[in-house]
Design a protein around this motif. Structure first.
Motif, mmCIF file in Angstrom:
data_model
loop_
_atom_site.group_PDB
_atom_site.id
_atom_site.type_symbol
_atom_site.label_atom_id
_atom_site.label_comp_id
_atom_site.label_asym_id
_atom_site.label_seq_id
_atom_site.Cartn_x
_atom_site.Cartn_y
_atom_site.Cartn_z
ATOM 1 N N ASP A 200 0.837 -1.206 0.000
ATOM 2 C CA ASP A 200 0.000 0.000 0.000
ATOM 3 C C ASP A 200 0.872 1.257 0.000
ATOM 4 N N ALA A 201 1.927 1.243 0.801
ATOM 5 C CA ALA A 201 2.816 2.403 0.868
ATOM 6 C C ALA A 201 3.532 2.625 -0.463
ATOM 7 N N LEU A 202 4.023 1.560 -1.062
ATOM 8 C CA LEU A 202 4.711 1.688 -2.346
ATOM 9 C C LEU A 202 3.765 2.212 -3.422
ATOM 10 N N ALA A 203 2.529 1.769 -3.395
ATOM 11 C CA ALA A 203 1.547 2.238 -4.376
ATOM 12 C C ALA A 203 1.264 3.729 -4.215
ATOM 13 N N ARG A 204 1.447 4.249 -2.991
ATOM 14 C CA ARG A 204 1.256 5.682 -2.742
ATOM 15 C C ARG A 204 2.507 6.491 -3.063
ATOM 16 N N GLY A 205 3.557 5.826 -3.492
ATOM 17 C CA GLY A 205 4.793 6.516 -3.791
ATOM 18 C C GLY A 205 5.710 6.677 -2.601
ATOM 19 N N GLU A 206 5.426 5.994 -1.510
ATOM 20 C CA GLU A 206 6.231 6.086 -0.300
ATOM 21 C C GLU A 206 7.265 4.956 -0.259
ATOM 22 N N ARG A 207 8.246 5.091 0.605
ATOM 23 C CA ARG A 207 9.246 4.056 0.831
ATOM 24 C C ARG A 207 9.145 3.597 2.283
ATOM 25 N N VAL A 208 9.507 2.354 2.539
ATOM 26 C CA VAL A 208 9.404 1.754 3.864
ATOM 27 C C VAL A 208 10.807 1.386 4.328
ATOM 28 N N ALA A 209 11.275 2.045 5.358
ATOM 29 C CA ALA A 209 12.652 1.837 5.820
ATOM 30 C C ALA A 209 12.809 0.566 6.628
ATOM 31 N N GLU A 210 11.806 0.253 7.461
ATOM 32 C CA GLU A 210 11.892 -0.916 8.330
ATOM 33 C C GLU A 210 11.095 -2.070 7.739
ATOM 34 N N VAL A 211 11.799 -3.159 7.432
ATOM 35 C CA VAL A 211 11.178 -4.346 6.854
ATOM 36 C C VAL A 211 11.630 -5.566 7.643
ATOM 37 N N SER A 212 10.708 -6.428 7.992
ATOM 38 C CA SER A 212 11.051 -7.637 8.730
ATOM 39 C C SER A 212 12.058 -8.473 7.949
#
Length: 322
Positions: A200-212
């Protein structure tokens, strides 16, 4: 970080050997941000003046122009496909993707690569092929993720006159990831929820720093630009938007792409031809039902491509490129 660590499920395409002569030469193409390299293979003989030509687009991951992949084995898959097509009067261009083999990007970082880069590179090769005086009409063949790339590359004005999709996905990558993770009973709900939040975040153009850690192979920060750029490419919408002669080929023992994917593509473009290959897996060879035995066929370079698949591709290209 090398591009070979990019998110990928890839496969090779094995074909039976063809006892015919062909000429090969190495070619290069300068494009924005990269120097691309490929092998042009043409059928020999005066009867093959200005032969039709097909651009072969490889599947995802570190698959090179020959179809060799360190994850599935050095099968020489697209090299064999090219040899078989040359034996039947069809030339091919098989490129290394930027960042793979001899195709060198100006910026080798994984985070610098997007799916759009591959689309633009494929379009550049199609334009180059159409400008070659010794070649005839142009087609594009895409295998696995290369099928999505092929559909994206022929949107709008294109020199391509036909499209062949081999074991190509029928859903966008986001839908596929959600379905595969959600349907696996071994995945805990928390992992599925995290994956969906990231998508969902990627589709909004955002990046996610913390990934399991367990999801890092899919969503590590360095691969997110590539994944985010690919989310917008919907194969059903793309195939419906183009009116080129199209062949969809799918094996019914494919562990990566379902026969349902091929049916979705064919439904989106009713003019497309659909060839369902019985007993054939993702690398388009006959395979057993058990997954272990099926996967064991991926790295066996001696296995021939199922002959009905070869016949379907050759007859389609001959008809579409006359």
């Amino acid at each position: 970080m090398r591009l070979t660590r990019r998110l990928a499920l890839t496969a090779a395409l094995f074909v039976f050997a063809a006892p015919a002569l062909a000429a090969s030469r190495e070619v290069t193409l300068e494009v924005p941000g990269a120097r691309l390299a490929a092998t042009l293979q043409t059928p020999d003989g005066p009867q093959h003046a200005r032969p039709p030509v097909a651009l072969i687009l490889a599947g995802s991951g570190p698959t090179d122009r020959n179809g060799d992949n360190p994850l599935s084995g050095p099968g020489g898959t697209y090299r064999k496909l090219a040899a078989n097509l040359a034996a039947r009067g069809i030339a091919t261009l098989r490129p290394d993707k930027r960042g793979i083999g001899a195709s060198t990007p100006a910026d080798p970082r994984e985070e610098a690569l997007t799916f759009d880069d591959f689309v633009n590179d494929a379009r550049a090769w199609l334009t180059w092929l159409a400008a070659q005086p010794g070649l005839g009409p142009v087609a594009v063949i895409g295998h696995s993720e290369g099928g999505l790339l092929a559909l994206a590359a022929v949107q709008g004005q294109t020199p391509a006159r036909a499209v062949v999709l081999l074991a190509a996905p029928g859903e966008d990558i986001g839908t596929t990831i959600r379905r595969q993770l959600g349907q696996n009973p071994a995945n805990p709900p928390a992992l599925v929820e995290e994956s969906n939040r990231i998508l969902d975040a990627l589709a909004r153009g955002e990046r996610v720093a913390e990934v399991s850690p367990v999801l890092a192979p899919l969503f590590r920060p360095s691969v997110q630009p590539y994944l985010a750029s690919s989310l917008k490419y919907d194969p059903q919408r793309l195939i419906a938007a183009q009116n080129l002669p199209t062949l969809v080929v799918q094996g019914d023992r494919d562990l990566q792409v379902r026969p349902e994917d091929a049916r979705l593509l064919a439904a989106a473009q009713p003019a497309a031809r659909l060839h369902l290959a019985r007993g054939v897996n993702h690398v388009l060879v006959p395979a057993p039902l058990d997954p272990a035995g099926n996967l064991a066929r991926y790295g066996d370079a001696e296995l021939p491509l199922e002959r009905g698949v070869v016949t379907a591709v050759v007859e389609f290209l001959r008809g579409a490129l006359r």
